[in-house]
Structures are given as C-alpha cells and as structure tokens.
Design an enzyme around this catalytic site. Structure first.
Site, PDB file in Angstrom:
ATOM      1  N   ASP A  53       0.843  -1.209   0.000  1.00 47.61           N
ATOM      2  CA  ASP A  53       0.000   0.000   0.000  1.00 47.61           C
ATOM      3  C   ASP A  53       0.873   1.252   0.000  1.00 47.61           C
ATOM      4  OD1 ASP A  53       0.868  -0.156   2.612  1.00 47.61           O
ATOM      5  OD2 ASP A  53      -1.125  -0.019   3.521  1.00 47.61           O
ATOM      6  N   SER A  54       2.212   1.048  -0.053  1.00 50.45           N
ATOM      7  CA  SER A  54       3.115   2.171  -0.332  1.00 50.45           C
ATOM      8  C   SER A  54       2.820   2.742  -1.717  1.00 50.45           C
ATOM      9  CB  SER A  54       4.578   1.722  -0.243  1.00 50.45           C
ATOM     10  OG  SER A  54       4.794   0.551  -1.003  1.00 50.45           O
ATOM     11  N   ASP A  92      -1.081  -6.126  -0.123  1.00 47.86           N
ATOM     12  CA  ASP A  92      -1.412  -5.518   1.171  1.00 47.86           C
ATOM     13  C   ASP A  92      -2.913  -5.322   1.325  1.00 47.86           C
ATOM     14  OD1 ASP A  92       0.785  -5.105   2.785  1.00 47.86           O
ATOM     15  OD2 ASP A  92       1.296  -3.170   1.900  1.00 47.86           O
ATOM     16  N   LYS A 122      -0.892  -9.456   2.841  1.00 43.44           N
ATOM     17  CA  LYS A 122      -0.107  -9.001   3.997  1.00 43.44           C
ATOM     18  C   LYS A 122      -0.999  -8.080   4.819  1.00 43.44           C
ATOM     19  CE  LYS A 122       3.540  -6.040   3.669  1.00 43.44           C
ATOM     20  NZ  LYS A 122       3.025  -4.864   4.398  1.00 43.44           N
ATOM     21  N   GLU A 124      -1.140  -5.589   8.418  1.00 43.28           N
ATOM     22  CA  GLU A 124      -0.446  -4.923   9.525  1.00 43.28           C
ATOM     23  C   GLU A 124      -1.203  -5.154  10.828  1.00 43.28           C
ATOM     24  OE1 GLU A 124       0.338  -0.738   8.837  1.00 43.28           O
ATOM     25  OE2 GLU A 124       1.194  -1.136   6.863  1.00 43.28           O
ATOM     26  N   GLU A 191       9.311  -4.282  10.337  1.00 45.14           N
ATOM     27  CA  GLU A 191       9.738  -2.993   9.779  1.00 45.14           C
ATOM     28  C   GLU A 191      10.354  -2.098  10.842  1.00 45.14           C
ATOM     29  OE1 GLU A 191       6.922  -1.068   7.197  1.00 45.14           O
ATOM     30  OE2 GLU A 191       8.138   0.749   7.044  1.00 45.14           O
TER      31      GLU A 191
HETATM   32  O1  KIV Z   1       3.569  -1.112   1.580  1.00 46.38           O
HETATM   33  C1  KIV Z   1       4.753  -1.482   1.554  1.00 46.38           C
HETATM   34  O2  KIV Z   1       5.514  -1.209   0.612  1.00 46.38           O
HETATM   35  C2  KIV Z   1       5.242  -2.234   2.692  1.00 46.38           C
HETATM   36  C3  KIV Z   1       6.727  -2.409   2.812  1.00 46.38           C
HETATM   37  C4  KIV Z   1       7.308  -1.160   3.358  1.00 46.38           C
HETATM   38  C5  KIV Z   1       7.083  -3.592   3.615  1.00 46.38           C
HETATM   39  O3  KIV Z   1       4.493  -2.667   3.504  1.00 46.38           O
END
Ligand code: KIV
Length: 273
Positions: A53-54, A92, A122, A124, A191
């Site tokens: 989600d970056s 994510d 993934k 969080e 992280e």
């Molecule tokens: O969203 C992302 O790119 C991430 C990485 C920083 C691990 O979660």
C-alpha cells in the site's frame, strides 16, 4: 537443464519460503504496483513481489498509506499478477479493511484474492486483529503478518522513527509475532526495529521473517522499488541502499527527447512512414 536451475524456475509458494528459511537461504522481496515493472522484477528472479500500500505514496502521491482503497489495491494487484510467472505475489490489505471485525475482514480478503489472483495477503497488526487473521487463514488464504513500524498506524504513533527500542514495546512485539505464527501466518514482515530484536524474533519463529530496516539477521529483505532504484530523491532513511539512480537516468532521457523534438532532430527519416 540442471535440477537446481529447473527448481529455480518453479513458481514460488509460501511452502517454498518456509523451506528457504530451514536451509538458511535468504528471501528476496521487492514492491511492484504495475504490469511492466512487475514483469522486469519477476524475470530478474525475485522470490516475492509485494503489491504494497506504499502505492499510496509512490504511485498516488499521498503523504500516508491511509487513503488507499480496496478497489485501488485490487487494480494494482491484478496488474502485477498478470505479469508474474515465478514470484510469490503478496497484496497488502489497505487501511480500515482488517480492523477487528473478522467477518468484514474476510469479505475484503476474499475480494482481493478473487479479483487479483494474488497468492497471499499481507496485514499490519498483532494481537488486536488476531481473530481477523485467524478467520482469513482458516478460509484458506495465506497471510503474511506485518509488525514493528506499521505505516497504517502513523496517526496513532505520530512518527516514523525506529520502533520497539523500549523493553515493553519489544516484549509486545515478540508476543505479537508468536501469536501471528500460532494464528497460521506463513511469514512476518518486521519494519524498522533494532537488528538484535529482529534476530531474536527470527530465532523464535519457525516461519520466515522479512525485514525492512530490521538488520541483517531476518530470513529475508524487502524494499520499496522506487526507493532502491533511486526514483525517489527525497527519501533517504539509514536502512535504504540505492541500487540505481533512475531519477537522473530518466531526467536525462526525457531532456534529450525534449531537445530532439525542439531541434527537429526527432523524428528522422528512418523513424517516419
Ligand atoms: O507497503 C509497503 O511497501 C510495505 C513495505 C514497506 C514492507 O508494507
């Protein structure tokens, strides 16, 4: 073709990541958000591609990852999946889609899996969302956890500094990692935490840890593609190693093109019909 080469061409699965941990082979992971870059990264031999989600920061220009929607993650995820033949594709779950209501979280997880074709998700968070994670894993969806600096919680913490330097936070992090493993996660991203703590967690878990700013002793490493390729000039945390200066390369190419258009050098006869 040797057995090792043949083996290397096989699709990477969550099971293979666990095998890599067992034999001490480090896992490589990099983000991608679109078809073309994912294709290059996959063909270069990356083990796992994270549709992070970056994307909110590097693709959409937002300050945080919070604005990312489920539909936007599905758009990026399905673009990446179309390009990838070998790497494990991890998508994510965006902010607000997995936050303490297991039934709703499962619906969001199912949408991502169905509409992107990704291999895994993934998520969080630790203890606070452990029931959500259990429900998703029980539905047959592999989950990579994400602990330490959790960008989706930036408004709670107010800073992107190193996490878990104090004993209480470090103990919670270890406990969360063990809970994630028990809930059925196949791996955990760590992280921006002290290297020593990441090493301790890596040692305690039978599932792989993937670090970003977590030192050398995790089972694998992940970076944001735009950062490691030097597309971003403004983001230079200590943990980042730049493998290219694409900002300069692209600027140079674009300026050459502008010059050629202005000087009427482009297109020439060979470039015309
Ligand atoms: O969203 C992302 O790119 C991430 C990485 C920083 C691990 O979660």
């Amino acid at each position: 073709m040797s057995a090792a080469t043949e083996n290397n061409k096989r699709k990477v699965t969550t099971h293979r990541l666990k095998e890599m941990k067992s034999r001490g082979e480090k896992i490589s992971m990099l983000t991608a958000y679109d078809y073309s870059m994912a294709s290059i990264i996959d063909q270069a031999g990356m083990d796992a591609i994270l549709v992070g989600d970056s994307a909110s920061n590097v693709m959409a220009g937002n300050v945080t990852t919070l604005p990312m929607t489920l539909d936007q993650m599905i758009y990026h995820g399905s673009s990446v999946v179309k390009a990838v033949k070998r790497a494990l594709v991890v998508v994510d779950m965006p902010f607000g889609t997995c936050s303490g209501n297991p039934e709703l979280s499962l619906q969001a997880a199912i949408r991502i899996m169905k509409e992107t074709g990704a291999d895994t998700l993934k998520i969080e968070g630790g203890e606070e969302i452990i029931e959500d994670i259990r429900k998703i894993v029980d539905a047959g969806i592999p989950v990579m956890g994400h602990l330490g600096l959790m960008p989706q919680s930036i408004n709670k913490y107010g800073t992107y500094t190193v996490r878990a330097k104090e004993k209480a936070e470090a103990e919670k992090l270890i406990n969360d990692a063990l809970l994630l493993e028990k809930a059925g996660c196949y791996a955990v991203t760590l992280e921006k935490i002290p290297a020593k703590l990441a090493a301790e967690i890596t040692d305690k878990l039978s599932i792989p840890t993937i670090g970003i700013g977590a030192g050398a002793f995790t089972d694998g490493q992940v970076l944001v593609m735009h950062d490691m390729l030097g597309i971003n000039k403004d983001f230079s945390p200590k943990f980042l190693r730049r493998y290219s200066d694409l900002h300069a390369t692209i600027t140079n190419a674009v300026q050459n093109y502008i010059e050629d258009v202005k000087s009427q050098d482009f297109p020439n006869e060979n470039e015309s019909y």
